[in-house]
Design an enzyme around this catalytic site. Structure first.
Site, PDB file in Angstrom:
ATOM      1  N   SER A   2       0.674  -1.134  -0.088  1.00  0.00           N
ATOM      2  CA  SER A   2      -0.004   0.101  -0.044  1.00  0.00           C
ATOM      3  C   SER A   2       0.813   1.240   0.030  1.00  0.00           C
ATOM      4  O   SER A   2       2.041   1.260   0.207  1.00  0.00           O
ATOM      5  CB  SER A   2      -0.989   0.174   1.192  1.00  0.00           C
ATOM      6  OG  SER A   2      -0.309   0.464   2.522  1.00  0.00           O
ATOM      7  N   LYS A   3       0.235   2.375  -0.149  1.00  0.00           N
ATOM      8  CA  LYS A   3       0.987   3.668  -0.299  1.00  0.00           C
ATOM      9  C   LYS A   3       1.728   3.827   0.916  1.00  0.00           C
ATOM     10  O   LYS A   3       2.935   4.398   1.261  1.00  0.00           O
ATOM     11  CB  LYS A   3      -0.069   4.663  -0.572  1.00  0.00           C
ATOM     12  CG  LYS A   3       0.649   6.176  -0.706  1.00  0.00           C
ATOM     13  CD  LYS A   3      -0.421   7.098  -1.467  1.00  0.00           C
ATOM     14  CE  LYS A   3       0.061   8.600  -1.198  1.00  0.00           C
ATOM     15  NZ  LYS A   3       1.358   8.520  -0.634  1.00  0.00           N
TER      16      LYS A   3
END
Length: 508
Positions: free
Chosen positions: A264-265
């Site tokens: 994920s970011k």
RNA sequence: GGUCCGUUCGUCUAGGGGUUAGGACACCAGAUUUUCAUUCUGGUAACACGGGUUCGAUUCCCGUACGGACUACCA
């Protein structure tokens, strides 16, 4: 292998994630290998998640990585339009067909009613709270309501969705190119919404209809779609397209670098590496997400790295050009397990690619990031890049490490000064500066022999004063080959820098 | 919770019934280098666990554990 028709079908909800790029790469490699067609379709059926600029970003990102679209958004083609929001009437038509054949039905349940149903089932201890064969007869839909009532609701504009009527007891078989046989019982599949109350199709309907109409032969997509693949098989069957159904290949996920879960970011930010090909500024929050390009990565290096996350050729070769990848690629060498994302490996690939680039190609990166006010001829830039290319990991390292070519040092490495700036060094440098000032052209060879002559006549070992010379010229304790550096700088500049160090640095 | 998918060095992975389980990244050490980097050489390090099947299992089968995905009128 016969020419394939594959599609990459992102939704324009933000920047294109690196996992999406890998999916696009695999699709592209198969297309090119078989002389087939790579299609870009934009899946924008969720108006609430539409993000302005996302589509342009996707196009630019694919282009930067080197993936060329043969057909689709941005280039057009025989099956236009390729934006699902522009194909509404097509989906409507097939939804009607499903309805007419008794494979779908209207449902009028409100959100509250759905919620109540789930809670009821939960309270009753059911392990499966879905709108399905076991619950549909208790809900508000065209299966339970008299036809007149259904008509009245439809005509009065009452909101409705169209749901798939999933058979209640059947095993659905699916052959996945990566995972083999996958079987799912229909009792585990719910009556998925096909058409939403806003008149847009859901992914499930749109995807099947488009893949069929666009004559897609292979669906290569992320593993998150595997659970709903049997549902898609059902749709192909109900629509009468089972024979034309594409082959499926569900790719393993990209996992976070440490711990577990999909990448994920947040993880990327935490570990300090990019997650998107290009910089992306969120239009609502204004937040900047760093891109690989802006972080100093080369597109072909990123492509190579990404291709190897979940696939490998079975040989020991690791550096592959796009052409080589195209030749070597095969779906059955794609692994099944999720691949953890390790930015170190990406950096290594980048370094390898940088080293193998021509000085001419590299010069552009240096020229683009010159210090303010600095000027540099292409020829000089190439020379500097040639000198530096074995020492860099990122494209911006050139400008960083070349800084001393454009700006005389304003500070000197204290550690070197205190250790090496001694009487011997001062003697040698004074004489060397003098010798240099009578020279017209300076080559690395001349710089070296001149220095050796000076040290020989003074009876001082050359090695003893080299660090002092370096610090006088660059201010730093380490750097690229000194003699070549001096050649690039030129005799007058070198002499001036030495003189300046001589006059500013204290004697030890 | 349910369904589905997965599990070889820290990471990416090769391999496959009998191998010293191979490579790459990272890490460590040595060599080269005027420095740092590069390069070269070497090193540490893996078949999740338990049952089968088998003369033999890391490899095949079944369980368990662990992990992941999905479980929306999101894709």
């Amino acid at each position: 292998m016969k020419p394939v028709r594959v599609r990459f079908a992102p939704s324009p909800t933000g920047a294109l994630h690196i996992g999406g790029v890998r999916t696009a790469i695999y699709n592209y490699l198969l297309a090119k290998q078989t002389n087939g067609t790579m299609i870009l379709r934009i899946e924008d059926t969720d108006q609430t998640r539409f993000v302005p600029g996302a589509e342009e970003y996707i196009l630019k990102a694919l282009e930067w990585v080197g993936i060329k679209i043969d057909e689709g958004v941005g280039v057009g083609g025989p099956h236009a339009p390729y934006r699902q929001s522009e194909r509404k009437s097509i989906y409507h038509q097939y939804a009607q067909q499903l309805l007419a054949d008794g494979n779908a039905y209207y449902a009028f349940d409100t959100e509250d009613e759905l919620e109540a149903m789930r809670n009821r089932l939960k309270a009753a201890g059911s392990s499966n709270q879905q709108y399905s064969a076991t619950t549909r007869m208790m809900m508000d839909n065209s299966l339970t309501l008299p036809e007149s009532e259904v008509q009245r609701k439809l005509e009065s504009g009452h909101p409705y969705v169209i749901r798939l009527k999933v058979p209640d007891s059947e095993e659905i078989h699916l052959h996945d190119l990566i995972r083999g046989e996958v079987n799912v019982h229909t009792s585990q599949i719910d009556d998925k919404v096909l058409m939403k109350s806003d008149g847009m199709p859901t992914y499930h309907l749109a995807n099947v209809v488009d893949d069929y109409l666009m004559q897609i032969t292979h669906v290569i997509r992320g593993e998150e779609w595997l659970p709903s693949a049997p549902l898609h098989v059902l749709l192909y069957r109900f629509l009468g397209w089972e024979k034309q159904m594409p082959q499926f290949a569900h790719l393993p996920l990209l996992l976070k670098p440490d711990g577990n879960g999909k990448l994920s970011k947040r993880d990327a930010d935490k570990a300090g590496f990019p997650l998107f090909p290009l910089n992306w500024i969120d239009p609502t929050s204004g937040e900047l997400s760093k891109g690989f390009r802006e972080s100093g990565y080369l597109p072909d290096a990123l492509l190579n790295f990404l291709a190897f996350l979940g696939w490998n050729p079975g040989t020991e070769q690791e550096i592959f050009s796009l052409q080589e990848l195209t030749a070597a690629f095969s779906v059955d060498r794609i692994g099944k397990a999720g691949a953890r994302f390790d930015i170190h490996k990406a950096q290594w690939f980048n370094q390898q690619y940088l080293k193998n680039k021509s000085n001419e190609a590299l010069a552009a990166y240096l020229l683009a990031a010159l210090p303010p006010g600095a000027t540099c001829t292409p020829n000089k830039a190439e020379k500097i890049c040639g000198l530096l290319k074995d020492r860099v990991t990122f494209t911006h390292d050139f400008a960083l490490q070349a800084q001393f070519f454009f700006e005389a040092p304003t500070a000197y490495d204290q550690h070197v000064v205190s250790k090496r700036w001694n009487d011997d060094a001062i003697k040698v440098l004074t004489a060397y500066s003098h010798a240099l000032s009578s020279l017209t052209g300076l080559t690395a060879e001349v710089a070296k022999t001149t220095l050796e002559n000076v040290t020989a006549t003074l009876g001082i070992g050359t090695g003893k004063i080299l660090q002092a010379l370096r610090v006088a010229i660059s201010g730093a304790a380490s750097g690229p080959d000194l003699m070549v550096s001096m050649e690039i700088l030129g005799a007058p500049e070198v002499a001036a820098r030495i003189n300046r160090a001589l006059s500013t640095l204290p004697k030890v």
